[in-house]
Design an enzyme around this catalytic site. Structure first.
Site, PDB file in Angstrom:
ATOM      1  N   ASP A  37       0.848  -1.208   0.000  1.00 46.01           N
ATOM      2  CA  ASP A  37       0.000   0.000   0.000  1.00 46.01           C
ATOM      3  C   ASP A  37       0.876   1.247   0.000  1.00 46.01           C
ATOM      4  O   ASP A  37       0.565   2.254  -0.635  1.00 46.01           O
ATOM      5  CB  ASP A  37      -0.903   0.001   1.246  1.00 46.01           C
ATOM      6  CG  ASP A  37      -1.934  -1.133   1.195  1.00 46.01           C
ATOM      7  OD1 ASP A  37      -2.719  -1.276   2.154  1.00 46.01           O
ATOM      8  OD2 ASP A  37      -1.958  -1.875   0.179  1.00 46.01           O
ATOM      9  N   TYR A  40       2.127   1.993  -3.352  1.00 40.73           N
ATOM     10  CA  TYR A  40       1.019   2.518  -4.157  1.00 40.73           C
ATOM     11  C   TYR A  40       0.843   4.008  -3.831  1.00 40.73           C
ATOM     12  O   TYR A  40       0.798   4.858  -4.725  1.00 40.73           O
ATOM     13  CB  TYR A  40      -0.280   1.743  -3.874  1.00 40.73           C
ATOM     14  CG  TYR A  40      -1.463   2.264  -4.667  1.00 40.73           C
ATOM     15  CD1 TYR A  40      -2.212   3.333  -4.203  1.00 40.73           C
ATOM     16  CD2 TYR A  40      -1.789   1.723  -5.913  1.00 40.73           C
ATOM     17  CE1 TYR A  40      -3.272   3.847  -4.947  1.00 40.73           C
ATOM     18  CE2 TYR A  40      -2.844   2.221  -6.669  1.00 40.73           C
ATOM     19  CZ  TYR A  40      -3.577   3.284  -6.182  1.00 40.73           C
ATOM     20  OH  TYR A  40      -4.618   3.789  -6.931  1.00 40.73           O
ATOM     21  N   LYS A 118     -25.733 -14.636  -4.126  1.00 43.00           N
ATOM     22  CA  LYS A 118     -26.598 -13.475  -4.307  1.00 43.00           C
ATOM     23  C   LYS A 118     -26.213 -12.460  -3.226  1.00 43.00           C
ATOM     24  O   LYS A 118     -26.623 -12.557  -2.087  1.00 43.00           O
ATOM     25  CB  LYS A 118     -28.066 -13.879  -4.171  1.00 43.00           C
ATOM     26  CG  LYS A 118     -29.044 -12.796  -4.634  1.00 43.00           C
ATOM     27  CD  LYS A 118     -30.479 -13.329  -4.707  1.00 43.00           C
ATOM     28  CE  LYS A 118     -31.447 -12.264  -5.180  1.00 43.00           C
ATOM     29  NZ  LYS A 118     -31.433 -11.041  -4.338  1.00 43.00           N
ATOM     30  N   LYS A 289     -28.299 -20.556 -12.390  1.00 42.99           N
ATOM     31  CA  LYS A 289     -28.531 -20.221 -13.797  1.00 42.99           C
ATOM     32  C   LYS A 289     -28.137 -21.398 -14.666  1.00 42.99           C
ATOM     33  O   LYS A 289     -27.178 -22.117 -14.358  1.00 42.99           O
ATOM     34  CB  LYS A 289     -27.676 -19.016 -14.224  1.00 42.99           C
ATOM     35  CG  LYS A 289     -27.867 -17.768 -13.368  1.00 42.99           C
ATOM     36  CD  LYS A 289     -26.866 -16.685 -13.735  1.00 42.99           C
ATOM     37  CE  LYS A 289     -27.066 -15.484 -12.823  1.00 42.99           C
ATOM     38  NZ  LYS A 289     -26.076 -14.402 -13.102  1.00 42.99           N
TER      39      LYS A 289
HETATM   40  C1  LIG Z   1     -29.866 -13.273 -14.428  1.00 44.03           C
HETATM   41  C2  LIG Z   1     -30.072 -11.843 -13.933  1.00 44.03           C
HETATM   42  C3  LIG Z   1     -31.560 -11.474 -14.032  1.00 44.03           C
HETATM   43  C4  LIG Z   1     -29.232 -10.850 -14.793  1.00 44.03           C
HETATM   44  N1  LIG Z   1     -29.632 -10.883 -16.195  1.00 44.03           N
HETATM   45  C5  LIG Z   1     -30.403  -9.895 -16.728  1.00 44.03           C
HETATM   46  O1  LIG Z   1     -30.806  -8.945 -16.084  1.00 44.03           O
HETATM   47  C6  LIG Z   1     -30.745 -10.001 -18.188  1.00 44.03           C
HETATM   48  C7  LIG Z   1     -31.308  -8.912 -18.795  1.00 44.03           C
HETATM   49  C8  LIG Z   1     -31.672  -9.009 -20.152  1.00 44.03           C
HETATM   50  C9  LIG Z   1     -31.441 -10.175 -20.837  1.00 44.03           C
HETATM   51  O2  LIG Z   1     -31.773 -10.323 -22.176  1.00 44.03           O
HETATM   52  C10 LIG Z   1     -32.841  -9.579 -22.628  1.00 44.03           C
HETATM   53  C11 LIG Z   1     -32.567  -8.500 -23.484  1.00 44.03           C
HETATM   54  C12 LIG Z   1     -33.651  -7.743 -23.939  1.00 44.03           C
HETATM   55  C13 LIG Z   1     -34.971  -8.053 -23.540  1.00 44.03           C
HETATM   56  C14 LIG Z   1     -35.196  -9.122 -22.655  1.00 44.03           C
HETATM   57  C15 LIG Z   1     -34.125  -9.896 -22.199  1.00 44.03           C
HETATM   58  C16 LIG Z   1     -30.840 -11.257 -20.213  1.00 44.03           C
HETATM   59  C17 LIG Z   1     -30.485 -11.177 -18.873  1.00 44.03           C
HETATM   60  C18 LIG Z   1     -29.567 -11.678 -12.516  1.00 44.03           C
HETATM   61  C19 LIG Z   1     -30.212 -10.833 -11.627  1.00 44.03           C
HETATM   62  C20 LIG Z   1     -29.699 -10.667 -10.332  1.00 44.03           C
HETATM   63  C21 LIG Z   1     -28.528 -11.360  -9.970  1.00 44.03           C
HETATM   64  C22 LIG Z   1     -27.911 -11.272  -8.684  1.00 44.03           C
HETATM   65  N2  LIG Z   1     -28.426 -10.488  -7.715  1.00 44.03           N
HETATM   66  N3  LIG Z   1     -26.802 -11.971  -8.421  1.00 44.03           N
HETATM   67  C23 LIG Z   1     -26.253 -12.765  -9.386  1.00 44.03           C
HETATM   68  N4  LIG Z   1     -25.133 -13.448  -9.082  1.00 44.03           N
HETATM   69  N5  LIG Z   1     -26.790 -12.896 -10.613  1.00 44.03           N
HETATM   70  C24 LIG Z   1     -27.912 -12.211 -10.924  1.00 44.03           C
HETATM   71  N6  LIG Z   1     -28.431 -12.351 -12.172  1.00 44.03           N
END
Ligand SMILES: CC(C)(CNC(=O)c1ccc(Oc2ccccc2)cc1)c1ccc2c(N)nc(N)nc2n1
Length: 330
Positions: A37, A40, A118, A289
């Site tokens: 640090d 840095y 999450k 997912k």
């Molecule tokens: C999966 C997703 C909902 C993100 N993805 C999106 O928001 C998203 C958005 C448009 C997408 O494609 C489209 C594009 C245009 C129109 C409709 C869908 C696809 C994914 C999500 C939400 C919250 C999360 C969280 N709190 N923690 C982690 N680890 N992952 C997470 N992932």
């Protein structure tokens, strides 16, 4: 020291910005700093002095420019290029089994799952243009959020310049580490100020500040988990996307795992439930997912959430986490 020539100053400033950006990448993304640090700070102060002597050489991506000079009158609205979707919830093993059975019917491909933590923070979107951080926004209602670029620029884990000149948008969770939360509440209590109920509220309260020097003092961090127009990243799975985001300079959570069965996913939720209290940040569940993007597209979306993902939620930990969360209001 004799006033260096402009080109010498220019070269040294460019070198220092590249070095300091690299050190931040090593520290926040690789978690493997190559200098102390102190070293840095020495190089950071050398850059500050050079920029003070040559203000015309100051650029937006200099680490000395993270705190904005002005207090904003308010936040402007931002339309997200694509919606920031929400997640369906699962609360027990049966819910997970039903999720698996439901989506198995929607694709002929074998299902591989990726499990991500999450993080209990605030969902934000970061825009990069030719590798430069140009805009940061809250999720808002999923379509319209608020421009909090000034505050997100103060988050040291957010690079002001990527390792590659990419133009895209990434999404993730901005959060306050547990240790910073405890310290902040101790300081506030000592000053007779109201304390925050939980790290999520503290992060939300920090990002809602119109004076970015306050946000800068709150030790916020971030984990990124998705990207739009990621075709240029040439990745086919969520896991490969996360590896690619880290490669270009963005911080991703290391506690992610791949599984080929929903039974193993369930076992993982139990493993994380047991180690949740030892994590340096709060989590409120696991996001499961479908890993392959081709299978995600085949399975598709409902009006407001992907069908190919679900949030397994842990039971609320302490009484305080049941406290009504601060709504995002300005
Ligand atoms: C999966 C997703 C909902 C993100 N993805 C999106 O928001 C998203 C958005 C448009 C997408 O494609 C489209 C594009 C245009 C129109 C409709 C869908 C696809 C994914 C999500 C939400 C919250 C999360 C969280 N709190 N923690 C982690 N680890 N992952 C997470 N992932």
């Amino acid at each position: 020291m004799a006033k260096e020539s402009l080109t010498e100053a220019q070269e040294r400033i460019e070198t220092l910005k590249t070095l300091l950006n690299r050190y931040s990448y090593e520290y926040y993304v690789l978690d493997k700093p190559s200098i102390s640090d102190k070293e840095y700070d020495q190089q950071y102060h050398e850059l500050e002095k050079l920029e003070k002597a040559h203000p015309e050489l100051i650029t937006n991506d200099s680490p000395t420019q993270r705190i904005g000079g002005t207090i904003l009158p308010g936040f402007t609205k931002v339309q997200h290029d694509s919606p920031m979707l929400s997640l369906g919830n699962a609360f027990n093993q049966e819910d997970l089994l039903q999720f698996h059975q439901r989506i198995s019917k929607l694709t002929g491909q074998p299902l591989q799952y990726i499990c991500e933590l999450k993080i209990d923070g605030l969902a934000v979107s970061l825009k990069y243009e030719n590798g430069l951080f140009t805009q940061g926004a809250t999720r808002g209602d999923g379509n319209t959020g608020e421009d909090i670029t000034q505050n997100l620029r103060t988050v040291k884990a957010i690079p002001l310049r990527l390792n590659e000149p990419l133009t895209f948008e990434v999404r993730g969770e901005c959060y306050m580490p547990k240790a910073s939360f405890v310290q902040l509440n101790a300081d506030r209590d000592e000053k007779g100020l109201e304390i925050f109920a939980n790290p999520r509220n503290a992060a939300a309260g920090s990002l809602r500040q119109l004076d970015s020097s306050i946000a800068a003092s709150r030790n916020l961090s971030i984990y990124l988990y998705s990207a739009t127009n990621f075709e240029q990243l040439a990745v086919e799975t969520q896991d490969a996307l996360l590896n690619r985001l880290a490669q270009v300079g963005l911080r991703t959570n290391p506690e992610r795992r791949l599984f080929d069965s929903i039974e193993e996913v369930w076992a993982f939720t139990e493993e994380i439930a047991a180690k949740r209290k030892d994590l340096p940040y709060e989590i409120d569940g696991i996001v499961i997912k479908v890993n392959a993007f081709a299978a995600q597209e085949e399975i598709g979306y409902t009006v407001k959430a992907p069908r190919w993902a679900i949030a397994y939620k842990f039971k609320a930990e302490e009484a305080e986490t049941i406290v009504r969360d601060i709504e995002w209001t300005v």
